[in-house]
Design an enzyme around this catalytic site. Structure first.
Site, PDB file in Angstrom:
ATOM      1  N   GLY A  49      11.551 -35.712   7.644  1.00 25.15           N
ATOM      2  CA  GLY A  49      11.072 -35.162   6.388  1.00 25.15           C
ATOM      3  C   GLY A  49      12.113 -34.210   5.851  1.00 25.15           C
ATOM      4  O   GLY A  49      13.075 -33.857   6.548  1.00 25.15           O
ATOM      5  N   GLN A  54      15.351 -27.112   1.174  1.00 29.83           N
ATOM      6  CA  GLN A  54      16.411 -27.427   2.150  1.00 29.83           C
ATOM      7  C   GLN A  54      17.655 -27.983   1.463  1.00 29.83           C
ATOM      8  O   GLN A  54      18.728 -27.998   2.068  1.00 29.83           O
ATOM      9  CB  GLN A  54      15.915 -28.432   3.186  1.00 29.83           C
ATOM     10  CG  GLN A  54      14.920 -27.837   4.169  1.00 29.83           C
ATOM     11  CD  GLN A  54      14.536 -28.863   5.206  1.00 29.83           C
ATOM     12  OE1 GLN A  54      13.642 -29.671   4.981  1.00 29.83           O
ATOM     13  NE2 GLN A  54      15.235 -28.865   6.328  1.00 29.83           N
ATOM     14  N   CYS A 102      14.737 -29.160  13.299  1.00 32.75           N
ATOM     15  CA  CYS A 102      14.801 -29.056  11.838  1.00 32.75           C
ATOM     16  C   CYS A 102      16.232 -29.274  11.387  1.00 32.75           C
ATOM     17  O   CYS A 102      17.158 -28.743  12.001  1.00 32.75           O
ATOM     18  CB  CYS A 102      14.311 -27.676  11.410  1.00 32.75           C
ATOM     19  SG  CYS A 102      14.353 -27.404   9.631  1.00 32.75           S
ATOM     20  N   LEU A 103      16.404 -30.031  10.295  1.00 30.32           N
ATOM     21  CA  LEU A 103      17.755 -30.254   9.763  1.00 30.32           C
ATOM     22  C   LEU A 103      18.412 -28.942   9.355  1.00 30.32           C
ATOM     23  O   LEU A 103      19.637 -28.848   9.320  1.00 30.32           O
ATOM     24  CB  LEU A 103      17.696 -31.200   8.558  1.00 30.32           C
ATOM     25  CG  LEU A 103      17.203 -32.619   8.838  1.00 30.32           C
ATOM     26  CD1 LEU A 103      17.111 -33.401   7.540  1.00 30.32           C
ATOM     27  CD2 LEU A 103      18.095 -33.329   9.845  1.00 30.32           C
ATOM     28  N   HIS A 144       5.042 -28.908   9.128  1.00 32.98           N
ATOM     29  CA  HIS A 144       6.425 -28.396   9.155  1.00 32.98           C
ATOM     30  C   HIS A 144       7.046 -28.445   7.753  1.00 32.98           C
ATOM     31  O   HIS A 144       7.649 -27.468   7.303  1.00 32.98           O
ATOM     32  CB  HIS A 144       7.243 -29.226  10.151  1.00 32.98           C
ATOM     33  CG  HIS A 144       8.695 -28.893  10.208  1.00 32.98           C
ATOM     34  ND1 HIS A 144       9.293 -28.377  11.338  1.00 32.98           N
ATOM     35  CD2 HIS A 144       9.689 -29.011   9.281  1.00 32.98           C
ATOM     36  CE1 HIS A 144      10.585 -28.176  11.099  1.00 32.98           C
ATOM     37  NE2 HIS A 144      10.854 -28.567   9.863  1.00 32.98           N
ATOM     38  N   GLU A 145       6.891 -29.579   7.074  1.00 34.29           N
ATOM     39  CA  GLU A 145       7.540 -29.729   5.754  1.00 34.29           C
ATOM     40  C   GLU A 145       6.907 -28.805   4.721  1.00 34.29           C
ATOM     41  O   GLU A 145       7.610 -28.193   3.907  1.00 34.29           O
ATOM     42  CB  GLU A 145       7.482 -31.185   5.279  1.00 34.29           C
ATOM     43  CG  GLU A 145       8.241 -32.171   6.148  1.00 34.29           C
ATOM     44  CD  GLU A 145       9.653 -31.742   6.486  1.00 34.29           C
ATOM     45  OE1 GLU A 145      10.306 -31.083   5.652  1.00 34.29           O
ATOM     46  OE2 GLU A 145      10.103 -32.044   7.604  1.00 34.29           O
ATOM     47  N   HIS A 148       8.061 -25.242   4.834  1.00 31.32           N
ATOM     48  CA  HIS A 148       9.342 -24.951   4.184  1.00 31.32           C
ATOM     49  C   HIS A 148       9.135 -24.425   2.765  1.00 31.32           C
ATOM     50  O   HIS A 148       9.877 -23.560   2.303  1.00 31.32           O
ATOM     51  CB  HIS A 148      10.193 -26.225   4.098  1.00 31.32           C
ATOM     52  CG  HIS A 148      11.025 -26.502   5.311  1.00 31.32           C
ATOM     53  ND1 HIS A 148      12.004 -25.647   5.751  1.00 31.32           N
ATOM     54  CD2 HIS A 148      11.036 -27.562   6.168  1.00 31.32           C
ATOM     55  CE1 HIS A 148      12.594 -26.173   6.828  1.00 31.32           C
ATOM     56  NE2 HIS A 148      12.020 -27.331   7.103  1.00 31.32           N
TER      57      HIS A 148
END
Ligand code: ZN
Length: 191
Positions: A49, A54, A102-103, A144-145, A148
Site C-alpha cells: 500500500g 508518502q 513501511c516503504l 497502516h495506510e 499515514h
C-alpha cells in the site's frame, strides 16, 4: 507515468495530517495523475500500500494492493483499492500483533497491535461511496495506510520496542514464528 520519490522517516510531510479532497478536486488531472503515480510507485517498490503523503502530497488518498507480494509473501492477495477521504471504524476490540514494515521506514520492522476487523468508508477514485468491512491480516494493512494520512507511522504504535529489527534479522530470528501466526489469521478470516 512517473514514479514519485518516497519520503522517509524524518521528513515532516509524513507527520502532517493530510487534508480532505473535494469531489471536484478528485476529478482534476493533477489528482488523477497523483493516484496513477501512487499505484505505479507502490508496485515499483513492492509495497502492499501507499499513502499520498508518502509521495510528498499531504491529501487523504491511499492505495492498497497485494499481488503475490515479494516483501510480504504471507499476505493474501487483495485487488487494487483506491481510498479517498477514508474513515476507519473498529468492528471488534480484538487485536493481533502484526509484524509491520513501511516503504518510508527503510530496513526496519516491528510488532504493532491491529484490530482484526474494521469498517472502511471512503470514496473510490471516481468519487463513488465505498463502504466495506475488512478482516484479518488485510485489516492491518488498511489500518497502516490510513494511519499515514493522520501523520502516524507504524513505529509510533510498536508496543514493545524490543521487537524492532532489521529485515535481515526479521528473516533470521522472527519470520517463522510470525508467518505461522499470519497464516492462522488468514485461515480464520480468509484475508
Ligand atoms: Zn507505511
Amino acid at each position: 507515468m512517473p514514479l514519485r520519490k518516497i519520503a522517509t522517516i524524518g521528513h515532516p510531510v509524513l507527520r502532517e495530517t493530510a487534508r480532505e479532497l473535494s469531489r471536484d478536486e478528485l476529478a482534476t488531472a493533477p489528482v488523477r495523475q497523483l493516484i496513477a503515480d501512487m499505484i505505479e510507485t507502490m508496485r515499483d517498490a513492492n509495497g502492499a500500500g501507499i499513502a499520498a503523503n508518502q509521495v510528498h502530497e499531504p491529501v487523504r488518498i491511499c492505495v492498497v494492493e497485494v499481488d503475490r507480494n515479494p516483501r510480504y509473501p504471507y499476505k493474501p492477495d487483495w485487488s487494487l483499492t483506491v481510498l479517498v477521504n477514508p474513515r476507519v471504524e473498529a468492528r471488534t476490540n480484538e487485536t493481533f500483533m502484526n509484524y509491520e514494515g513501511c516503504l518510508s521506514v527503510p530496513n526496519l520492522r516491528g510488532q504493532v497491535p491491529r484490530l482484526t476487523a474494521v469498517r472502511i468508508r471512503a470514496w473510490d477514485r471516481e468519487g463513488n461511496d465505498v463502504d466495506f468491512e475488512v478482516k484479518g491480516l488485510t485489516a492491518g494493512t488498511f489500518q497502516h495506510e490510513i494511519d499515514h494520512l493522520d501523520g502516524t507511522l507504524f513505529v509510533d504504535r510498536v508496543a514493545d520496542t524490543r521487537t524492532l529489527c532489521t529485515w535481515a534479522d526479521y528473516d533470521r530470528f522472527h519470520r517463522d514464528a510470525f508467518v505461522a501466526r499470519a497464516k492462522a489469521l488468514v485461515a480464520r478470516f480468509g484475508s
